[in-house]
Structures are given as C-alpha cells and as structure tokens.
Scaffold this active site. Structure first.
Site, PDB file in Angstrom:
ATOM      1  CB  CYS A 140      -4.600  -1.941   4.079  1.00 47.27           C
ATOM      2  SG  CYS A 140      -3.770  -2.002   5.688  1.00 47.27           S
ATOM      3  CE  LYS A 161      -7.242   1.216   3.788  1.00 46.73           C
ATOM      4  NZ  LYS A 161      -5.914   1.515   4.404  1.00 46.73           N
ATOM      5  CD  GLU A 201      -2.733   1.119   2.571  1.00 47.98           C
ATOM      6  OE1 GLU A 201      -3.712   1.882   2.624  1.00 47.98           O
ATOM      7  OE2 GLU A 201      -2.433   0.327   3.490  1.00 47.98           O
TER       8      GLU A 201
END
Length: 269
Positions: free
Chosen positions: A145, A111, A41
C-alpha cells in the site's frame, strides 16, 4: 507470465467468507492459465486496523496461513496474501507473503510506511528492505500500500534486481491519482512491472476506491479495474524490463553519492 489481480470486498473478521473469495479467484485464475494471484492488503481478515487489534486472536493466524497455502496447492497457483504478523516487541506488523504453487513461502515482507492514525495505533512500522526472489523465472518483490507511494522503496526493490513488484493495498476513495498516475510513474522510473491490488466496496466505515492496476516497465497500463469486484489479468515479461532498462538506463546512471550530499546540505527546518 500471466499474472492475476483480485479486487473484491472483504468482510471484516469473517475469515471463512474472505477465504472463499480468494479460493474462487484462485480457481478462476488458474483455469485461465495465470501463474500468480495477487490479493489486497489484509484481505483474509478485512481492513479495519483498530478492530483487528482488539478482536483478532493472534493464535488464529497460523491456521489462516495454512488455509491460504492449501488454496495455492489445490489450484496450483502462486499466491500473495497480506495478514497481521507478530513483531519482535509483541506488537503487530502488516505483512505480505508470496507463496509458490506448492504453498511454500518464498518471501515475506513487513510494511515500512504506515498510513493514518488507525494503522499507527494498531501496528508497528517495519524497517527491513524489500527482498527479491525468483518466481517462475521473474525476479519478484513485495511492498504494501502506502510503501509504493515513496519512490525510495520501489527503487530499493529495483536496485536489488526486482523485475516485478507486487503490492497488496487498501486504498480508500478519493485517492484516484495513486493508481492512475503514481503506480505507472513508479513502474516507469524504476523500470519494472507493478501490480497493485485494492479492495472494493465498503468495509467497516471505509469506502474503497477499487481501481486496481498493472503497469509495465515503460509506464504503460497493462490492466485496470473500475470500482467494483474484478479479476484482472496481465502478461508481464522480463524481456520488457530488460529492454526498458537498456533504452534509458536510469538505474545504471544514478548518482546516489551526489543525492546524499544534496540531502545532507539541504536547509534544516
């Protein structure tokens, strides 16, 4: 398909150094026969949300993306990278991008679940569901993540047909259960392969766990890293996904209408 996963230490805002690391990993992975390299990331710029928000010039992002596309083209390998991306309201998302071996963008993802105060100050949470594309005959999707720690996001990718889930991450030390337990559980319960690429070492006040993993659709561990720099390799197959889904048809035997009824009838507060 042979998949490669980069675990390394980035230098915050030293783009040249970070891209040099990606380039070297891409060369090694391609030489070994890998079709794809997954990187952590925000690796090209380093993971430091508040510094990125205040110091990174958004005008530099297209040039960084072109340099990453050139790495994919030069080595003839697919590449997943993660960068800040401008949002419609003028803020930034944390994004991930899948390139093919010609440097062409196949899939973008922003995200949905931001982790911690710094991410929430520096970025905006997205809302779009994960997309699925064909990569070398494998139906492939992206999360980032903290997203993978929610079963709903992985299941959303699986219900859209994903057989391989690629997850750039920036997981700090102390969360060992995420790669050791949770990633394998996510792979098993949604019956797909999951690759999870983390940072290693220390970056701008954060000590990273390392511990990158690749898990198979039966929950098996296909590859795992320690706490230092590493380049992992794992063979993944669509046959394994199909076999797992046929043996125990979790996806086919879901009862989403019933689950919604349960949620709606749950006590509030």
């Amino acid at each position: 398909m042979l998949l490669s996963v980069l675990q390394a230490n980035a230098v915050v805002l030293d783009i040249d150094a970070n891209l040099k690391t990606v380039d070297a990993a891409a060369q090694r992975a391609a030489t070994a026969g890998a079709a794809l390299l997954l990187t952590p990331e925000l690796f090209p710029v380093g993971y430091a949300p508040l510094r990125l928000h205040s110091e990174l010039d958004a005008a530099a992002l297209p040039g960084i993306r072109e340099r990453l596309a050139d790495i994919a083209r030069t080595h003839g390998i697919g590449l997943v990278y993660s960068l800040p991306a401008p949002a419609a309201d003028g803020s930034w998302h944390i994004s991930a991008t899948l390139l093919d071996a010609h440097g062409t963008v196949l899939l973008d993802y922003d995200k949905v679940h931001l982790f911690g105060g710094e991410e929430r100050k520096a970025f905006s949470a997205a809302q779009a569901a994960p997309g699925v594309v064909d990569f070398n005959g494998v139906k492939t999707s992206l999360l980032i993540c903290y997203d993978v720690e929610f079963p709903e996001t992985v299941r959303a990718a699986a219900m859209r047909g994903a057989e391989l889930l690629l997850v750039p991450t920036a997981l700090s030390a102390g969360f060992d259960a995420v790669p050791q337990v949770l990633i394998r559980a996510r792979a098993l319960e949604s019956q797909l392969s999951v690759a999870y690429a983390n940072h290693s070492g220390h970056e701008d006040g954060c000590d990273f766990l390392g511990g990158s993993v690749v898990a198979g659709p039966d929950g098996s561990l296909l590859a795992a890293a320690g706490d230092g720099a590493a380049l992992l390799f794992a063979e993944i197959s669509t046959e394994g996904v199909r076999a797992a889904r046929e043996q125990v048809p979790y996806l086919r035997e879901r009862r989403p209408e019933l689950y919604r009824e349960w949620e709606e009838s749950a006590p509030k507060g």
